[in-house]
Design a protein around this motif. Structure first.
Motif, PDB file in Angstrom:
ATOM      1  N   LEU A  26       0.825  -1.211   0.000  1.00  0.00           N
ATOM      2  CA  LEU A  26       0.000   0.000   0.000  1.00  0.00           C
ATOM      3  C   LEU A  26       0.854   1.253   0.000  1.00  0.00           C
ATOM      4  O   LEU A  26       0.547   2.238  -0.691  1.00  0.00           O
ATOM      5  N   ILE A  27       1.912   1.223   0.771  1.00  0.00           N
ATOM      6  CA  ILE A  27       2.805   2.385   0.810  1.00  0.00           C
ATOM      7  C   ILE A  27       3.451   2.615  -0.551  1.00  0.00           C
ATOM      8  O   ILE A  27       3.532   3.749  -1.039  1.00  0.00           O
ATOM      9  N   ALA A  28       3.878   1.514  -1.168  1.00  0.00           N
ATOM     10  CA  ALA A  28       4.495   1.644  -2.489  1.00  0.00           C
ATOM     11  C   ALA A  28       3.501   2.186  -3.505  1.00  0.00           C
ATOM     12  O   ALA A  28       3.822   3.057  -4.321  1.00  0.00           O
ATOM     13  N   ALA A  29       2.251   1.678  -3.451  1.00  0.00           N
ATOM     14  CA  ALA A  29       1.226   2.167  -4.385  1.00  0.00           C
ATOM     15  C   ALA A  29       0.925   3.641  -4.143  1.00  0.00           C
ATOM     16  O   ALA A  29       0.722   4.425  -5.091  1.00  0.00           O
ATOM     17  N   LEU A  30       0.901   4.024  -2.844  1.00  0.00           N
ATOM     18  CA  LEU A  30       0.636   5.419  -2.521  1.00  0.00           C
ATOM     19  C   LEU A  30       1.750   6.316  -3.031  1.00  0.00           C
ATOM     20  O   LEU A  30       1.496   7.409  -3.562  1.00  0.00           O
ATOM     21  N   LEU A  31       2.998   5.843  -2.864  1.00  0.00           N
ATOM     22  CA  LEU A  31       4.132   6.625  -3.363  1.00  0.00           C
ATOM     23  C   LEU A  31       4.079   6.793  -4.880  1.00  0.00           C
ATOM     24  O   LEU A  31       4.359   7.868  -5.409  1.00  0.00           O
ATOM     25  N   VAL A  32       3.711   5.699  -5.567  1.00  0.00           N
ATOM     26  CA  VAL A  32       3.595   5.789  -7.036  1.00  0.00           C
ATOM     27  C   VAL A  32       2.491   6.768  -7.414  1.00  0.00           C
ATOM     28  O   VAL A  32       2.648   7.589  -8.323  1.00  0.00           O
ATOM     29  N   LEU A  33       1.360   6.677  -6.678  1.00  0.00           N
ATOM     30  CA  LEU A  33       0.248   7.576  -6.962  1.00  0.00           C
ATOM     31  C   LEU A  33       0.642   9.020  -6.714  1.00  0.00           C
ATOM     32  O   LEU A  33       0.320   9.903  -7.517  1.00  0.00           O
ATOM     33  N   LEU A  34       1.339   9.253  -5.605  1.00  0.00           N
ATOM     34  CA  LEU A  34       1.766  10.617  -5.291  1.00  0.00           C
ATOM     35  C   LEU A  34       2.773  11.129  -6.304  1.00  0.00           C
ATOM     36  O   LEU A  34       2.746  12.306  -6.671  1.00  0.00           O
ATOM     37  N   SER A  35       3.651  10.249  -6.763  1.00  0.00           N
ATOM     38  CA  SER A  35       4.648  10.685  -7.751  1.00  0.00           C
ATOM     39  C   SER A  35       3.982  11.079  -9.064  1.00  0.00           C
ATOM     40  O   SER A  35       4.350  12.076  -9.683  1.00  0.00           O
ATOM     41  N   PHE A  36       2.972  10.309  -9.479  1.00  0.00           N
ATOM     42  CA  PHE A  36       2.257  10.664 -10.713  1.00  0.00           C
ATOM     43  C   PHE A  36       1.440  11.936 -10.525  1.00  0.00           C
ATOM     44  O   PHE A  36       1.264  12.720 -11.455  1.00  0.00           O
ATOM     45  N   ASN A  37       0.935  12.149  -9.333  1.00  0.00           N
ATOM     46  CA  ASN A  37       0.103  13.311  -9.064  1.00  0.00           C
ATOM     47  C   ASN A  37       0.925  14.552  -8.757  1.00  0.00           C
ATOM     48  O   ASN A  37       0.366  15.632  -8.562  1.00  0.00           O
ATOM     49  N   SER A  38       2.212  14.426  -8.739  1.00  0.00           N
ATOM     50  CA  SER A  38       3.087  15.548  -8.400  1.00  0.00           C
ATOM     51  C   SER A  38       3.603  16.274  -9.634  1.00  0.00           C
ATOM     52  O   SER A  38       4.328  17.267  -9.494  1.00  0.00           O
ATOM     53  N   PHE A  39       3.264  15.814 -10.791  1.00  0.00           N
ATOM     54  CA  PHE A  39       3.758  16.433 -12.020  1.00  0.00           C
ATOM     55  C   PHE A  39       2.599  16.608 -13.016  1.00  0.00           C
ATOM     56  O   PHE A  39       1.634  15.841 -13.020  1.00  0.00           O
ATOM     57  N   VAL A  40       2.711  17.623 -13.836  1.00  0.00           N
ATOM     58  CA  VAL A  40       1.733  17.879 -14.886  1.00  0.00           C
ATOM     59  C   VAL A  40       2.501  18.235 -16.162  1.00  0.00           C
ATOM     60  O   VAL A  40       3.518  18.928 -16.121  1.00  0.00           O
ATOM     61  N   VAL A  41       1.992  17.758 -17.286  1.00  0.00           N
ATOM     62  CA  VAL A  41       2.610  18.026 -18.587  1.00  0.00           C
ATOM     63  C   VAL A  41       1.730  18.999 -19.358  1.00  0.00           C
ATOM     64  O   VAL A  41       0.533  18.749 -19.567  1.00  0.00           O
TER      65      VAL A  41
END
Length: 282
Positions: free
Chosen positions: A17-32
């Protein structure tokens, strides 16, 4: 001993869960931001200064959002009505090509919001006001005959009004220009009157040319008679009369006489006397 595997299982689940949350946060931390776009970053509902232009940008996860604006060329058709200098009703429809200034999208986001609001609250009313300014400077007839000047005044007024909102006008075109039925009837009557006037001028010119031709012919005839009189007064004038009498006799179609008796030298015998011997014998 039986509880150890259960604890290890929970560790795996939590780790996943922590790993999934980190991945989710990493994707949500950038915008193109793609070409032709500009973004506005909002954190906890407050728009941040500085537009997000083409490229990749960091944004705080979970508490932020990005509004994307299309800054390519947009086209909208806007109607407008006005009164001319001579108080005639004039209506038009304008096709307006514009785009948003990418560096001003934050201000646009704070003041106008969406593109639909920009068109409805800014472009449409400013188009109406700009058309009123341009139309009021000329009569309805001038608005029609000098359409390019009307458009130029409209463009200048619209550009100055929209640029302060971060809207760049690229081009405008008059799709339709209409006036009241009363003016249309007046224009038609004027055209008919002009056509009649032109016809009258043409008839007058034609009559004048015909009269001048008659005068020239009369002058020519008078001149010919004058020259003939001068010729008759000169020596040898009798020969001219004799020649004309013979030519007139020929043109009359009478048969050639067998005897031609010429006049003498007397004053009244300049014209030849002609007779047919056959008629004399009878």
């Amino acid at each position: 001993m039986s509880k150890q595997p259960s604890f290890d299982g929970w560790q795996s689940i939590v780790g996943g869960l922590i790993a999934a949350l980190l991945v989710l946060l990493s994707f949500n931390s950038f915008v193109v931001i793609n070409p032709g776009q500009a973004g506005v970053l909002s954190v906890l509902g407050k728009a941040q200064d500085g537009a997000l232009l083409e490229g990749i940008h960091f944004k705080p996860p979970l508490v932020s959002s990005v509004d994307i604006y299309d800054v390519t060329v947009q086209k909208f058709e806007v109607p407008a009505q006005s009164s001319t200098k001579d108080l005639q009703d004039l209506s038009a429809s304008f096709a307006i090509n514009f785009r948003l200034d990418p560096t001003e999208v934050v201000t646009i986001r704070r003041t106008q919001g969406t593109l639909q609001n920009i068109v409805a609250k800014i472009i449409a009313p400013q188009t109406q006001e700009s058309f009123k300014i341009a139309a009021a400077r000329r009569t309805v007839e001038e608005a029609i005959t000098k359409r390019s000047e009307l458009k130029e005044d409209f463009d200048n007024a619209l550009n100055s009004r929209l640029e302060k909102y971060g809207i760049i006008v690229l081009d405008t075109s008059v799709v339709d220009l209409a006036f009241s039925p009363e003016f249309a009837k007046a224009v038609e009557e004027k055209q008919i009157a002009e056509q009649r006037a032109q016809r009258a001028v043409y008839v007058a010119q034609e009559a004048e040319q015909q009269a001048q031709a008659d005068i020239n012919r009369a002058k020519g005839k008078a001149e010919a008679q004058r020259l003939l009189a001068e010729t008759l007064k000169a020596q040898g004038g009798e020969l001219v009369l004799q020649k004309e009498a013979i030519e007139a006799w020929r043109e009359g179609g009478a048969p050639m006489p067998k005897v031609l008796v010429m006049g003498g030298e007397g004053k009244g015998s300049a014209v030849p006397f002609m007779f047919n011997l056959t008629d004399l014998a009878n």
